[in-house]
Design an enzyme around this catalytic site. Structure first.
Site, PDB file in Angstrom:
ATOM      1  N   LYS A 229       0.841  -1.200   0.000  1.00 23.13           N
ATOM      2  CA  LYS A 229       0.000   0.000   0.000  1.00 23.13           C
ATOM      3  C   LYS A 229       0.876   1.252   0.000  1.00 23.13           C
ATOM      4  O   LYS A 229       1.967   1.260   0.577  1.00 23.13           O
ATOM      5  CB  LYS A 229      -0.894  -0.034   1.249  1.00 23.13           C
ATOM      6  CG  LYS A 229      -1.926   1.077   1.348  1.00 23.13           C
ATOM      7  CD  LYS A 229      -2.772   0.850   2.591  1.00 23.13           C
ATOM      8  CE  LYS A 229      -3.764   1.959   2.841  1.00 23.13           C
ATOM      9  NZ  LYS A 229      -4.571   1.698   4.055  1.00 23.13           N
TER      10      LYS A 229
ATOM     11  N   SER B  97      -9.290   1.467   3.693  1.00 24.58           N
ATOM     12  CA  SER B  97      -8.484   2.245   2.772  1.00 24.58           C
ATOM     13  C   SER B  97      -7.490   1.406   1.973  1.00 24.58           C
ATOM     14  O   SER B  97      -6.834   1.927   1.069  1.00 24.58           O
ATOM     15  CB  SER B  97      -7.720   3.325   3.553  1.00 24.58           C
ATOM     16  OG  SER B  97      -6.840   2.769   4.504  1.00 24.58           O
TER      17      SER B  97
ATOM     18  N   SER C 247      -9.345  -0.962   7.852  1.00 29.55           N
ATOM     19  CA  SER C 247      -8.920  -0.749   6.466  1.00 29.55           C
ATOM     20  C   SER C 247      -8.268  -1.940   5.795  1.00 29.55           C
ATOM     21  O   SER C 247      -7.993  -1.899   4.600  1.00 29.55           O
ATOM     22  CB  SER C 247      -7.976   0.455   6.394  1.00 29.55           C
ATOM     23  OG  SER C 247      -8.670   1.644   6.669  1.00 29.55           O
TER      24      SER C 247
END
Length: 471
Positions: A83, A156, A180
């Site tokens: 990420k 996220s 997330s």
């Protein structure tokens, strides 16, 4: 002999590592296929912020040289995605934000550990701005759900989830500050592990978002998620939290024994009443039925969340946003909702933040009392199936908060408490959208949760399901 291109998206993390070790494929071949698939899918799926074609292929060639020389490492030559909130040397860390960001000069601790395991990082995946929403969209457009183009994969860590669910990489890292990792895992038919606070270093952050954010794996199988967690676990000497080490991959192959499981549908405190979608309620009920069939005792019982829990979360999340805002090359490019949250963070970053941290031990004792009687809590991961991809577009702060809390009210308490939780797939809605449920534990219970999740996987075989390719 090499694997056929059409087989690439079927390979898991352990399968890929084994194929490389026994010489049936090469790292250059696998990494090139991963990059080609990611680039081809980018206009529609939009999973990646950065693809590292030149650097990744060079790293893959070096991995092949090492393999040919007889060297072995757990992920030597395996393509992995991370990420875009962790640092990769030579690449910017934009964390979902617009603007020009300088290239980082050093890897974060978690990336160092991936490299030590031999992994080849093909790219950095999309996140909403500073990871604050359970939808993945922003100045880069929308990341879409491989199971349904019009739906969000969640957030996220939505880019990481989309990349794994689409078969672009066998596994990826995300981060979880309010669900997330678990939320996008639940909406893309993946296993997502939120580990114990400090289990995986967030260095160069000594403590991410004042302790609520941790780094965790996303994969199609429990074994792959557990292996990735083991390989990235461990502390940097500068970390604020350094729990004792545990090994979770071995737990996949152990039966968990008969467990007492609390089934909880209670929605933790939110500002307005929320409801649970009936097909998500069914997912919990069906999982409970499977657990009973496997010999576990499942009883309806709720943790004592308390009304002050949300007030503990707010200062930490908002002050964390303000902390990140100050690092932006051009903060004026941030979404107005982000800027408003950061202003709130400036107000809450003093006494309210200190009070929230001081209250955490009391909350742990009160909520943790349920583990005097139970080993695990079974709960929904989300309150709704994945919403439309554009559900947050063009709306203000109040409406954004309403959409978020309606869809995702269940995961955030475990971020305050710092305890582990695992999302496991739980079938599909009548519209074919993935569902997920949480297995929530007390401190240092990742091995038990992983063992239980693996037992469910052997029964339900969610790992056999794949989205129909449209991207």
């Amino acid at each position: 002999m090499t694997t056929h291109a059409e087989d690439t998206r079927e390979l898991g993390l352990e399968d890929t590592a084994a194929a490389l070790a026994n010489g049936t494929t090469s790292s250059v071949d696998l990494v090139r296929r991963s990059l080609d698939a990611a680039e081809a899918s980018q206009p529609s799926l939009n999973a990646f912020r950065i693809l590292r074609r030149e650097a990744a292929l060079a790293e893959a060639a070096e991995a092949d040289r090492r393999l040919a020389a007889g060297e072995r490492a757990p992920l030597l030559g395996v393509p992995i995605a991370v990420k875009d909130d962790v640092d990769v040397a030579g690449e910017p860390t934009a964390f979902g934000c617009a603007g020009e960001f300088p290239a980082k000069t050093a890897d974060s601790e978690v990336v160092c550990r991936l490299r030590e395991a031999g992994a080849v990082i093909v790219g950095k995946t999309n996140s909403p701005e500073l990871g604050q929403w359970p939808f993945t969209g922003g100045s880069f457009g929308h990341t879409r759900n491989p199971w349904a183009a019009g739906r969000t994969p969640g957030g996220s860590s939505g880019g990481s989830a989309a990349a794994v669910a689409a078969g672009l990489v066998p596994a990826a890292l995300g981060s979880d500050g309010a669900g997330s990792v678990r939320i996008p895992a639940s909406w893309t038919n993946l296993v997502g592990i939120k580990p114990q606070r400090g289990r995986v270093s967030t260095w160069p952050e000594t403590e991410a978002f004042y302790g609520i954010t941790v780094i965790g794996p996303l994969a199609r199988t429990v074994a792959d998620a557990a292996l990735l967690l083991d390989l990235v676990s461990g502390s940097h000497e500068g970390d604020l939290h350094q729990p004792p080490p545990v090994t979770v991959r071995d737990a996949v192959d152990r039966e968990p024994g008969r467990l007492r499981i609390a089934l909880s549908l209670k929605i933790p405190y939110t500002a307005t009443p929320r409801t649970l979608h009936p097909e998500l309620k069914d997912a919990v009920g069906e999982t409970a039925h499977t657990l009973r069939k496997l010999g576990h005792e499942v009883v309806i019982a709720d943790p004592a969340y308390g009304l002050l829990l949300g007030l503990n979360f707010l200062p930490r999340s908002m002050a964390g946003l303000e902390q990140w805002r100050t690092r932006m090359p051009d903060p004026s490019l941030l979404d107005p909702r982000t800027q408003a949250n950061a202003r709130t963070g400036r107000l809450l970053g003093g006494l309210p933040l200190r009070a929230s941290r001081a209250a955490e031990p009391r909350m742990r004792r009160r909520i943790g009392a349920i583990f005097d009687d139970f080993d695990v809590i079974l709960a929904p991961s989300t309150a709704t199936p994945p919403p439309p991809v554009d559900a947050l577009d063009g709306i203000g702060q109040f409406e954004t908060d309403k959409v978020i809390t309606a869809a995702c009210p269940y995961t955030w308490p475990w971020n305050i408490l710092g305890w582990p939780s695992v999302n496991v797939p739980a079938g599909f809605t009548s519209d074919g959208l993935p569902r997920g449920v949480q297995l929530m534990g007390h401190h240092d219970t990742e091995p038990m949760l992983v063992s239980l999740a693996a037992q469910l996987e052997r029964e339900l075989r969610w790992d056999r399901e794949r989205p129909e390719q449209w991207w």
